[in-house]
Design a protein around this motif. Structure first.
Motif: not given
Length: 305
Positions: A174, A202, A280
């Motif tokens: 992420e 995102r 993410p």
């Protein structure tokens, strides 16, 4: 055209000439531009014996292929990708000697978005305001690579240092982006600011060299209307009317009228530039005293560089 050059055989989705950019011209409406992943750009140059400011090629997702007109030492860094010379596998992240007439190809990125191809002597182009960087927003600098284009190379400088390879910083599961709130965080409600730091964002496929766009929840506004245009800094987190933050990267506009809820410090922007769509994104509040290099978080446990 000199023989100290290369011919573009496959330009890829978007390949541009980049260096360290045009610093100090924002008052003229000129953004910095330059390599989005500057650590990778600097590393590629070091591997071939160039100064870190020499111009490289920045590829986007699908790589590129060029045929050299003179022997050259080359290195490919940034997003990991297959590297071939006349179809034979060559090293990524290391100096490779390529003969005159050979076809050098940096393939599609296996992870990340942008790879950097350095040649000893650097890519020569006419400097504009002291930089050879391509600015896709203003159109300054050389045009993006096209089939059959011929680009000059500078004279080789010092010998390559002879490094066998470099550590790979791995793939981030992420994108964690510290944010210093302001200057317009008061344009958002407390709930909107909580959304910024807790929302499920995102990376949007609409991201580019201008900015990293996000998908996810909207930030609730406390004020209606828009601001008079004001200066925009590299790393500004601007919130357009749809309420989803946009992180300004190297080719960003130098002014804008949408409120900036915070700023992401520059050391974290290289990771943002390598984040593929769908990654993410988590924004975390950061005090000025905490500014520093990005955390070395990655899946593989690899090293940052």
């Amino acid at each position: 055209m000199t023989d100290s050059a290369f011919v573009v055989v496959r330009p890829g989705a978007l390949t541009t000439v980049q260096d360290l950019g045009r610093v100090g011209h924002a008052h003229l409406g000129v953004p910095r531009s330059g390599a989005l992943d500057q650590p990778a750009h600097r590393l590629a140059n070091r591997l071939v014996g160039n100064a870190e400011g020499a111009a490289t090629l920045e590829t986007t997702l699908t790589g590129c292929a060029v045929r050299l007109r003179r022997p050259a030492t080359v290195a490919v860094t940034g997003a990991p990708c297959p590297v071939t010379v006349d179809g034979r596998p060559a090293a990524w992240g290391a100096a490779v000697r390529v003969a005159a007439g050979a076809l050098l190809e940096a393939g599609a990125a296996a992870h990340g978005v942008r790879s950097y191809v350095a040649f000893d002597g650097g890519v020569e182009a006419e400097p504009v305001l002291g930089s050879r960087a391509t600015d896709v927003l203003s159109g300054l600098g050389p045009a993006p690579l096209a089939d059959g284009a011929v680009l000059r190379l500078g004279p080789p400088g010092r010998p390559a240092p002879g490094v066998d390879g470099v550590p790979h910083r791995g793939v981030a599961p992420e994108l964690v982006l510290p944010v210093v709130l302001g200057p317009r965080d008061d344009w958002f409600t407390p709930a909107g600011l909580r959304t910024l730091t807790t929302g499920d964002f995102r990376v949007s496929a609409a991201s580019n060299r201008i900015g990293l766009r996000t998908e996810g929840p909207s930030l609730e506004r406390a004020k209606d209307g828009e601001l008079a245009s004001e200066g925009m800094a590299l790393g500004a987190l601007q919130v357009p009317p749809d309420g989803r933050p946009v992180l300004f990267l190297a080719d960003h506009p130098t002014t804008g009228g949408y409120p900036v809820v915070g700023v992401v410090p520059e050391p974290y922007l290289a990771a943002a530039a390598q984040a593929v769509p769908g990654t993410p994104v988590r924004f975390t509040p950061l005090g000025r005293a905490s500014w520093g290099p990005p955390a070395r978080r990655n899946v593989a446990g690899g090293l940052s560089y």
